[in-house]
Design a protein around this motif. Sequence first.
Motif, PDB file in Angstrom:
ATOM      1  N   LYS A   1      21.514  24.795   5.877  1.00 35.89           N
ATOM      2  CA  LYS A   1      22.074  24.868   7.230  1.00 35.89           C
ATOM      3  C   LYS A   1      21.962  23.523   7.919  1.00 35.89           C
ATOM      4  N   GLY A   2      23.091  23.030   8.403  1.00 36.93           N
ATOM      5  CA  GLY A   2      23.095  21.777   9.151  1.00 36.93           C
ATOM      6  C   GLY A   2      23.248  20.544   8.295  1.00 36.93           C
ATOM      7  N   ARG A   3      23.329  20.692   6.973  1.00 37.92           N
ATOM      8  CA  ARG A   3      23.440  19.517   6.124  1.00 37.92           C
ATOM      9  C   ARG A   3      24.794  18.844   6.340  1.00 37.92           C
ATOM     10  N   GLU A   4      24.744  17.540   6.406  1.00 38.90           N
ATOM     11  CA  GLU A   4      25.951  16.753   6.623  1.00 38.90           C
ATOM     12  C   GLU A   4      26.975  17.058   5.530  1.00 38.90           C
TER      13      GLU A   4
END
Lengths: 567, 276
Positions: free
Chosen positions: A110-113
């Motif tokens: 979650k939230g990884r570029e």
Amino acid sequence: MGNRADASTTVRLNADHIAFYNDRYLIEADGNVRVTTSEGMTITGDTLSMDLKLNRFLIAGNVHLRSPGGNIDGAAIADFLDFDRVYFVPVIQEPDRWTYVNGDFKHPLKGREMPGDVFYFPDLTHAKINLTAHSATIGAKEYVRFQGVTLRIAAARVPLPSEYIYFGTNPDLGQNSLAGANMDLTYNFAGNNNSISAVHLRKDQQNGVYASFEQHLAGPHGYAVVSLNPATKSQRFWTLVGDERIGKHFQLNSFSQLYQYSPNGFFKQPAAASTWTYLTATQSFTQSYLTAQAVFTNYNLIGPSQPAIENHPFQLHLMASTVPHRIGRTPLFESLSYGFGANHDALGLQNYGGYTYTTLWDHSFNANVYVSNIKFGNRHNAYKTYYFNGSYTKSYTWYSMPHWDVYDTTNLTLSRQFNRAFSSYIGYNVAHTGDYYRQGGWSQPLNPPVINGVPVYSLLAFRGVSTLRTATIGATYTTNPNFVATVLYQHHQDFPIPYPGLFPQPPTNNLGDPLYANYLGQPPNNITGDIRFLAMPHVALDVSREYFFNFGTQRWAPSFTIQVIGQ
Amino acid sequence: MMRRLLALVCTLAVLGAAAPAVSISGQLLAYQQGYVFFTSGNGFHVAPNVRILDDTTKAPTTLQPRPRLFARAVFNEAGQVVELDLSKTALPLQPLSPLVQKYVVAASPSYPNPELAPKTSGTNELTATNTAGMTFSGKPVLIVFEVEVPPSTPFNTQVYMATDTSGWNPQAFRMERVDALHFRLVQRFRSGTIIHYLYTRGSLQSEERSASGLDMPPRTLVVTNADVRAVNDHVYAWADLNTVNGTRIQPDVQPTPFNPAPFPNLPVGFPTPHPR
């Protein structure tokens, strides 16, 4: 050739409207998009964009993802199939960015570029739709099969039940067994990772317009092709081509054909039929290879009452060949081959001195020396540099009867690129053939042959040795890759001297080209013009015609040769 | 009095100029559940009373926000989209200003992706499998293919290139003869294209063979950003000439009956060899 048995993902797509852009291998779908992948995902959404070459797809708008990780709503999802990465914008309480790695749908990152262009749609401003469809099955990096198709050809709309398009990198599925044609419209109506079923609408000089069928099969180590060509003519060929690579250094190839002449109907007994098979095995070594080849031919399968050749010869040969090697520090390269084998036909191969030979053993030796390029002139200016190359080949074949053949072939050419658009070459070729017998051999006929009431005395000097000399001037003019014009002039000075109507013309293939290069009786002068240009995107037109400078009744070739080529 | 009125007008003008409407433009990815998403993947809150306008006329439009349309989003101070100007033609994709960046709605904090880090080592040789991290402009690149053929290639032959981009049609691209041993083809391909190709003599029965005499895998070319590129290849053997005893396999052509004399088209009735 390697193993082609990569497990590939299959994507099944349904939508209200699916468009395929064959220029760019793009599938664009809108309205009630539903995608099911063999990885276990089912995705619905408003729109889909799939790049078949990049092997990734994007679904956007009211996305619903059903996966082993559960059911989740989102705004967009992109699947990079090559990398096993799924990028998702879920909308639960509020939007987020999740990345599924290696098929693990239960533990999103979650939230990884994400890569910058994950959710970009392609610019279709100048792209043209090739077909529309209601559903599609996509074998990742291999094929796409559309159902409920409307094909767009210029302004025409052609409805088809299905259309298969192969875009993979494996040429095995592209192998074909059909002879050349001036035009070939191929309809691949079914197929998958390992097979293609195709109907061809073709036109050639011998058969006119006709239809053919071809079935392609490919596996990890080889392929097979079965065809019927022409299927709609009374003379037809059934063909089976096979290729099997066993290990990295050995392969088997087969080519079998059944010829059938059925003037009374497809299912009636043929009036003539024959069959032949070539079976070739090749074993490679470090700097050479060994080839064994067997050829079975049965010229008459119907019976002795038919006016056909009744022979059924068999040949078996073994040949060792070396790859070209440079000779020391010279610009010369050489290659050698040596082989032996046997020819057998119970009805006789050759009658000599009153004895019919049914088996003839032979062995042969072939040596070639060539120079690839010698530059001279102004070597610092590419447009003022001349290139010389040449090759010399000497071949001997000795038979078990007191008979041997010697072939000498010499090719010399000088070429130059004059500017970006224009290049030219001059060439000189000598093909010398000697057919020798230890005692006796060729002798002159009692009387010279008479053509149209005129005796041709020059042939009386023929004693089994021919020399064909050809001078060639060729020029190519190309302003851009989509337009090429070539002119080729050839002057032949041969012995035996050609005389109109003396030598039978060699058999030709479907395109009207002679089946062998060097033959007796070539017109002394001929010039060929050829223009090739892109008539439509991905369709090139090739128009050529030959002129024979009033050799007997030969002036212009009977017609223009026109080829329509799909690119 | 006049001075005070002038000062008030100036103050209002300065305040108005100091707070212009914040906006971004781009292509729509989705419009749902109170959010608008652009193809950058960024989602923004949509105000309940959002105005949907035509970007050209700034008048209300019948178009509904949907994927693929282009849009300009205007934000209020709370970071909500209060106006969405739609267009069917492309609008410039704007980088996010720091202010708009703050309006992006994301439940999880962003963190770097190591897979996107620039490659620091590796080979300069581009292959079909190591182009990750490379950028290609997509510009048309003129490729000059020149191939050296084996000396056994008949002089009247044609040489072609079969590619995966043309479904392995064995006659897709005809090459021009340069001299006895060389053929040339000039074609344009966009940079970034990965071409797989083989040389043929008009059919896949006459395709090229490797130096070992066996089938060869397709040649691969990665088209890089350049104006012109030259490719030099070498064909060692042809499949149909890789046969013994000079036999050539040709579809729909019966094998010639065994003829010990190498002159297949002498006049009918010409005496055959005999002992003396």
